[in-house]
Motif scaffolding. Structure first.
Motif, PDB file in Angstrom:
ATOM      1  N   LEU A   1      14.679 -13.258 -19.323  1.00  0.00           N
ATOM      2  CA  LEU A   1      15.497 -12.159 -19.854  1.00  0.00           C
ATOM      3  C   LEU A   1      16.021 -11.239 -18.750  1.00  0.00           C
ATOM      4  O   LEU A   1      17.203 -10.853 -18.785  1.00  0.00           O
ATOM      5  CB  LEU A   1      14.704 -11.364 -20.893  1.00  0.00           C
ATOM      6  CG  LEU A   1      14.387 -12.105 -22.203  1.00  0.00           C
ATOM      7  CD1 LEU A   1      13.644 -11.196 -23.177  1.00  0.00           C
ATOM      8  CD2 LEU A   1      15.659 -12.643 -22.848  1.00  0.00           C
ATOM      9  N   PRO A   2      15.217 -10.848 -17.737  1.00  0.00           N
ATOM     10  CA  PRO A   2      15.797 -10.076 -16.627  1.00  0.00           C
ATOM     11  C   PRO A   2      16.905 -10.824 -15.903  1.00  0.00           C
ATOM     12  O   PRO A   2      17.912 -10.213 -15.499  1.00  0.00           O
ATOM     13  CB  PRO A   2      14.596  -9.826 -15.712  1.00  0.00           C
ATOM     14  CG  PRO A   2      13.418  -9.858 -16.614  1.00  0.00           C
ATOM     15  CD  PRO A   2      13.746 -10.909 -17.630  1.00  0.00           C
ATOM     16  N   GLY A   3      16.746 -12.154 -15.733  1.00  0.00           N
ATOM     17  CA  GLY A   3      17.801 -12.929 -15.078  1.00  0.00           C
ATOM     18  C   GLY A   3      19.083 -12.932 -15.885  1.00  0.00           C
ATOM     19  O   GLY A   3      20.183 -12.758 -15.339  1.00  0.00           O
ATOM     20  N   LEU A   4      18.955 -13.114 -17.203  1.00  0.00           N
ATOM     21  CA  LEU A   4      20.135 -13.088 -18.065  1.00  0.00           C
ATOM     22  C   LEU A   4      20.734 -11.686 -18.127  1.00  0.00           C
ATOM     23  O   LEU A   4      21.958 -11.536 -18.197  1.00  0.00           O
ATOM     24  CB  LEU A   4      19.766 -13.575 -19.475  1.00  0.00           C
ATOM     25  CG  LEU A   4      19.336 -15.056 -19.572  1.00  0.00           C
ATOM     26  CD1 LEU A   4      18.930 -15.390 -20.994  1.00  0.00           C
ATOM     27  CD2 LEU A   4      20.459 -15.969 -19.100  1.00  0.00           C
TER      28      LEU A   4
ATOM     29  N   PHE B   1      -0.789  -1.269 -13.194  1.00  0.00           N
ATOM     30  CA  PHE B   1       0.458  -1.943 -13.562  1.00  0.00           C
ATOM     31  C   PHE B   1       0.187  -3.423 -13.845  1.00  0.00           C
ATOM     32  O   PHE B   1      -0.763  -4.007 -13.323  1.00  0.00           O
ATOM     33  CB  PHE B   1       1.497  -1.815 -12.452  1.00  0.00           C
ATOM     34  CG  PHE B   1       1.973  -0.407 -12.217  1.00  0.00           C
ATOM     35  CD1 PHE B   1       2.714   0.260 -13.182  1.00  0.00           C
ATOM     36  CD2 PHE B   1       1.681   0.257 -11.030  1.00  0.00           C
ATOM     37  CE1 PHE B   1       3.153   1.559 -12.975  1.00  0.00           C
ATOM     38  CE2 PHE B   1       2.118   1.554 -10.812  1.00  0.00           C
ATOM     39  CZ  PHE B   1       2.849   2.204 -11.783  1.00  0.00           C
ATOM     40  N   ASP B   2       1.047  -4.009 -14.672  1.00  0.00           N
ATOM     41  CA  ASP B   2       0.933  -5.420 -15.021  1.00  0.00           C
ATOM     42  C   ASP B   2       1.461  -6.275 -13.865  1.00  0.00           C
ATOM     43  O   ASP B   2       2.579  -6.068 -13.389  1.00  0.00           O
ATOM     44  CB  ASP B   2       1.731  -5.708 -16.295  1.00  0.00           C
ATOM     45  CG  ASP B   2       1.481  -7.103 -16.826  1.00  0.00           C
ATOM     46  OD1 ASP B   2       2.012  -8.052 -16.228  1.00  0.00           O
ATOM     47  OD2 ASP B   2       0.779  -7.233 -17.835  1.00  0.00           O
ATOM     48  N   LEU B   3       0.677  -7.276 -13.421  1.00  0.00           N
ATOM     49  CA  LEU B   3       1.076  -8.077 -12.267  1.00  0.00           C
ATOM     50  C   LEU B   3       2.185  -9.067 -12.604  1.00  0.00           C
ATOM     51  O   LEU B   3       2.929  -9.491 -11.707  1.00  0.00           O
ATOM     52  CB  LEU B   3      -0.136  -8.821 -11.710  1.00  0.00           C
ATOM     53  CG  LEU B   3      -1.187  -7.942 -11.012  1.00  0.00           C
ATOM     54  CD1 LEU B   3      -2.352  -8.778 -10.528  1.00  0.00           C
ATOM     55  CD2 LEU B   3      -0.571  -7.174  -9.843  1.00  0.00           C
ATOM     56  N   ILE B   4       2.308  -9.473 -13.871  1.00  0.00           N
ATOM     57  CA  ILE B   4       3.434 -10.315 -14.272  1.00  0.00           C
ATOM     58  C   ILE B   4       4.733  -9.519 -14.148  1.00  0.00           C
ATOM     59  O   ILE B   4       5.728  -9.975 -13.572  1.00  0.00           O
ATOM     60  CB  ILE B   4       3.248 -10.824 -15.712  1.00  0.00           C
ATOM     61  CG1 ILE B   4       1.988 -11.682 -15.831  1.00  0.00           C
ATOM     62  CG2 ILE B   4       4.486 -11.605 -16.171  1.00  0.00           C
ATOM     63  CD1 ILE B   4       2.049 -12.990 -15.106  1.00  0.00           C
ATOM     64  N   TRP B   5       4.746  -8.311 -14.682  1.00  0.00           N
ATOM     65  CA  TRP B   5       5.907  -7.416 -14.609  1.00  0.00           C
ATOM     66  C   TRP B   5       6.248  -7.113 -13.153  1.00  0.00           C
ATOM     67  O   TRP B   5       7.421  -7.127 -12.760  1.00  0.00           O
ATOM     68  CB  TRP B   5       5.577  -6.142 -15.377  1.00  0.00           C
ATOM     69  CG  TRP B   5       6.546  -5.018 -15.253  1.00  0.00           C
ATOM     70  CD1 TRP B   5       7.804  -4.943 -15.761  1.00  0.00           C
ATOM     71  CD2 TRP B   5       6.312  -3.758 -14.585  1.00  0.00           C
ATOM     72  NE1 TRP B   5       8.376  -3.732 -15.464  1.00  0.00           N
ATOM     73  CE2 TRP B   5       7.480  -2.985 -14.744  1.00  0.00           C
ATOM     74  CE3 TRP B   5       5.227  -3.216 -13.898  1.00  0.00           C
ATOM     75  CZ2 TRP B   5       7.600  -1.699 -14.221  1.00  0.00           C
ATOM     76  CZ3 TRP B   5       5.346  -1.940 -13.379  1.00  0.00           C
ATOM     77  CH2 TRP B   5       6.519  -1.204 -13.541  1.00  0.00           C
TER      78      TRP B   5
ATOM     79  N   VAL C   1      11.970   0.909 -16.377  1.00  0.00           N
ATOM     80  CA  VAL C   1      11.845   1.852 -17.491  1.00  0.00           C
ATOM     81  C   VAL C   1      11.435   1.136 -18.772  1.00  0.00           C
ATOM     82  O   VAL C   1      10.665   1.670 -19.586  1.00  0.00           O
ATOM     83  CB  VAL C   1      13.177   2.608 -17.697  1.00  0.00           C
ATOM     84  CG1 VAL C   1      13.101   3.508 -18.935  1.00  0.00           C
ATOM     85  CG2 VAL C   1      13.507   3.449 -16.461  1.00  0.00           C
ATOM     86  N   PHE C   2      11.939  -0.101 -18.953  1.00  0.00           N
ATOM     87  CA  PHE C   2      11.640  -0.873 -20.166  1.00  0.00           C
ATOM     88  C   PHE C   2      10.949  -2.185 -19.763  1.00  0.00           C
ATOM     89  O   PHE C   2      11.578  -3.250 -19.745  1.00  0.00           O
ATOM     90  CB  PHE C   2      12.926  -1.164 -20.946  1.00  0.00           C
ATOM     91  CG  PHE C   2      13.686   0.066 -21.354  1.00  0.00           C
ATOM     92  CD1 PHE C   2      13.259   0.851 -22.411  1.00  0.00           C
ATOM     93  CD2 PHE C   2      14.831   0.448 -20.661  1.00  0.00           C
ATOM     94  CE1 PHE C   2      13.951   1.989 -22.788  1.00  0.00           C
ATOM     95  CE2 PHE C   2      15.536   1.588 -21.025  1.00  0.00           C
ATOM     96  CZ  PHE C   2      15.094   2.369 -22.092  1.00  0.00           C
ATOM     97  N   PRO C   3       9.658  -2.142 -19.435  1.00  0.00           N
ATOM     98  CA  PRO C   3       8.964  -3.343 -18.956  1.00  0.00           C
ATOM     99  C   PRO C   3       8.902  -4.471 -19.982  1.00  0.00           C
ATOM    100  O   PRO C   3       8.713  -5.632 -19.608  1.00  0.00           O
ATOM    101  CB  PRO C   3       7.556  -2.835 -18.623  1.00  0.00           C
ATOM    102  CG  PRO C   3       7.418  -1.545 -19.351  1.00  0.00           C
ATOM    103  CD  PRO C   3       8.791  -0.963 -19.428  1.00  0.00           C
TER     104      PRO C   3
ATOM    105  N   TRP D   1       8.033  -9.220 -22.946  1.00  0.00           N
ATOM    106  CA  TRP D   1       8.068  -9.618 -24.354  1.00  0.00           C
ATOM    107  C   TRP D   1       7.982 -11.128 -24.533  1.00  0.00           C
ATOM    108  O   TRP D   1       7.190 -11.633 -25.330  1.00  0.00           O
ATOM    109  CB  TRP D   1       9.340  -9.091 -25.017  1.00  0.00           C
ATOM    110  CG  TRP D   1       9.463  -9.586 -26.438  1.00  0.00           C
ATOM    111  CD1 TRP D   1       8.831  -9.080 -27.545  1.00  0.00           C
ATOM    112  CD2 TRP D   1      10.221 -10.720 -26.893  1.00  0.00           C
ATOM    113  NE1 TRP D   1       9.166  -9.816 -28.658  1.00  0.00           N
ATOM    114  CE2 TRP D   1      10.014 -10.837 -28.292  1.00  0.00           C
ATOM    115  CE3 TRP D   1      11.061 -11.642 -26.260  1.00  0.00           C
ATOM    116  CZ2 TRP D   1      10.604 -11.821 -29.056  1.00  0.00           C
ATOM    117  CZ3 TRP D   1      11.646 -12.643 -27.013  1.00  0.00           C
ATOM    118  CH2 TRP D   1      11.423 -12.722 -28.415  1.00  0.00           C
ATOM    119  N   LEU D   2       8.793 -11.888 -23.788  1.00  0.00           N
ATOM    120  CA  LEU D   2       8.846 -13.337 -23.996  1.00  0.00           C
ATOM    121  C   LEU D   2       7.523 -14.025 -23.651  1.00  0.00           C
ATOM    122  O   LEU D   2       7.018 -14.812 -24.475  1.00  0.00           O
ATOM    123  CB  LEU D   2       9.998 -13.933 -23.194  1.00  0.00           C
ATOM    124  CG  LEU D   2      10.332 -15.403 -23.472  1.00  0.00           C
ATOM    125  CD1 LEU D   2      10.617 -15.620 -24.953  1.00  0.00           C
ATOM    126  CD2 LEU D   2      11.532 -15.857 -22.638  1.00  0.00           C
ATOM    127  N   PRO D   3       6.901 -13.752 -22.480  1.00  0.00           N
ATOM    128  CA  PRO D   3       5.598 -14.388 -22.243  1.00  0.00           C
ATOM    129  C   PRO D   3       4.539 -13.937 -23.233  1.00  0.00           C
ATOM    130  O   PRO D   3       3.675 -14.729 -23.630  1.00  0.00           O
ATOM    131  CB  PRO D   3       5.239 -13.959 -20.811  1.00  0.00           C
ATOM    132  CG  PRO D   3       6.137 -12.818 -20.487  1.00  0.00           C
ATOM    133  CD  PRO D   3       7.373 -13.012 -21.290  1.00  0.00           C
TER     134      PRO D   3
END
Length: 439
Positions: free
Chosen positions: A181-184, A362-366, A424-426, A431-433
């Motif tokens: 989603l960030p890539g898109l 903080f989340d390491l995936i994010w 701001v909107f992690p 969401w997808l994972p």
């Protein structure tokens, strides 16, 4: 000697060696070995030996040569030519349509490849000459190629995210899903910018007059070429996400599917296969040496307790908030990106940043997504951004370094906007994972 001073000295020595032109893995591994022997005597040699054994036992490491081979097969067999032709006939009638199509091409190439260098090569050799021939502004299209190629390290199967997963000990599947989603989003922001710019200044991206002359039968046929990378991506990802195959098995499916497709389309020759195999071996060995050096460096840091000491320095002595520390980390990536590539940056800072990010809550995936976006920005930041010189090497003579520098300014602004949105909107990344894995 304090832990903070030892940590700073190790980083300073490593950067000095890198500035002298030493290999990345050599500089990092040498500093790790010297520090281990100096701190723990002859017993310190066990640290690097243990890191080597850990590397050899990492089963997911087998995914690297598979993905690299898949990327080279699809790149060297020129399957991207059909993709660009598809965007050429479908998007050409719109002002800026070919530039918008180029962004779409880069997204699909990223889904086949996972390396930004391959995207740059395809864009510079296929799209750039056609854009210039059609009267597009050379400064704008140079920025389009550079911005689009940067998507290769964010859209799965990103090789950079695989490396981050190994070093940060995070699930590769979740990181891949987090990057979609960030890539898109970033690709969408690029497209919106190009459309608005060419609507305000039509002379920058004139519409193609001959695109409507292509028969519908040809347009439909070319849509099949556009579906090709999606088929390869689905063949690799669907079994993995559904738990039918492991990550390594899925990477093998992706490599085999790409090879079969290139043979079916009669684009594979023995010479291309030999070149792809040799390049895969060279790149894979380079990555293995770098990961080995990173593990050794990280082990020394863990034994030294430097991460805890630096965390205490930032939070207790300097009184910085977690968000201020995170922003400083991202700024340091941009500075390092002026003279290092993404892999080198990750290896240098992972032993310090990854544990610190986790300690700050903080989340390491994010954070993996933030790291990847920031390295994309660093790639395109003057004076010594990695992509700037790649573009200069591949661009025709009429495009000078000044044009290349000017071209990336608006696209860097768009990427910074995307980075801020995801910070701001992690949930855009998480969401997808979370949905797929039920986290």
């Amino acid at each position: 000697m304090s832990q903070e001073f030892i940590a700073i000295f190790m980083f300073a020595l490593m950067m000095l060696m890198l500035f002298t032109g030493q290999r990345v893995f050599g500089a990092i591994g040498a500093v790790a070995t010297i520090a281990a022997l100096a701190l723990w005597g002859t017993g310190g040699q066990d640290i690097t030996f243990s890191a080597a054994m850990k590397l050899m036992k990492w089963y997911p490491l087998l995914t690297l040569p598979m993905f690299i081979f898949m990327g080279y097969v699809l790149s060297e067999s020129r399957l991207a030519d059909d993709l660009y032709r598809m965007f050429h006939v479908w998007m050409g009638p719109v002002n800026g349509g070919l530039a918008i199509g180029t962004i779409g091409l880069m997204v699909l190439v990223s889904a086949m490849n996972g390396l930004s260098v391959a995207g740059m090569a395809i864009g510079a050799t296929i799209a750039l000459p056609e854009l210039l021939r059609r009267g597009y502004d050379k400064t704008m299209v140079t920025g389009v190629i550079q911005a689009g190629s940067s998507l290769g390290i964010l859209v799965p199967p990103s090789v950079v995210l695989v490396l981050y997963a190994m070093i940060a000990r995070q699930p590769v599947g979740q990181l891949w899903l987090a990057g979609i989603l960030p890539g898109l989003l970033m690709a969408g922001l690029f497209i919106v910018y190009i459309w608005l710019r060419c609507r305000i200044q039509p002379q920058l991206g004139p519409a193609m007059e001959d695109a409507h002359e292509v028969p519908w039968s040809e347009k439909i046929r070319l849509l099949g070429a556009g579906a090709l990378p999606l088929i390869i991506f689905a063949a690799m990802m669907v079994p993995f996400v559904n738990g039918w195959t492991s990550l390594v098995e899925s990477s093998a499916i992706g490599a085999l599917t790409a090879l079969v497709v290139s043979v079916i389309k009669r684009r594979m020759t023995w010479k291309i296969f030999e070149d792809c195999t040799k390049q895969t071996l060279a790149i894979s060995c380079m990555f293995m040496w770098i990961i080995l050096a990173a593990l050794g460096f990280g082990a020394v840091f863990d034994g030294l307790g430097a991460v805890k000491a630096i965390e205490n320095l930032f939070t207790e002595q300097l009184g910085l908030s977690p968000w201020m520390i995170l922003i400083l980390m991202q700024l340091s990536f941009i500075v390092m990106g002026t003279f290092l590539d993404d892999t080198a940056m990750l290896v240098i800072v992972a032993p310090l940043y990854v544990p610190l990010v986790g300690a700050l809550g903080f989340d390491l995936i994010w954070y993996g997504v933030l790291y990847t976006i920031t390295t994309q920005i660093a790639y395109m930041t003057p004076p010594f951004g990695y992509n700037l010189f790649l573009m200069r090497a591949m661009a025709p003579p009429e495009i000078g370094l000044r044009d290349i520098y000017r071209s990336i300014v608006p696209f860097v602004g768009v990427m910074v906007l995307a980075l801020i949105i995801i910070m701001v909107f992690p949930d855009i990344a998480l969401w997808l994972p979370g949905y797929v894995y039920g986290n």
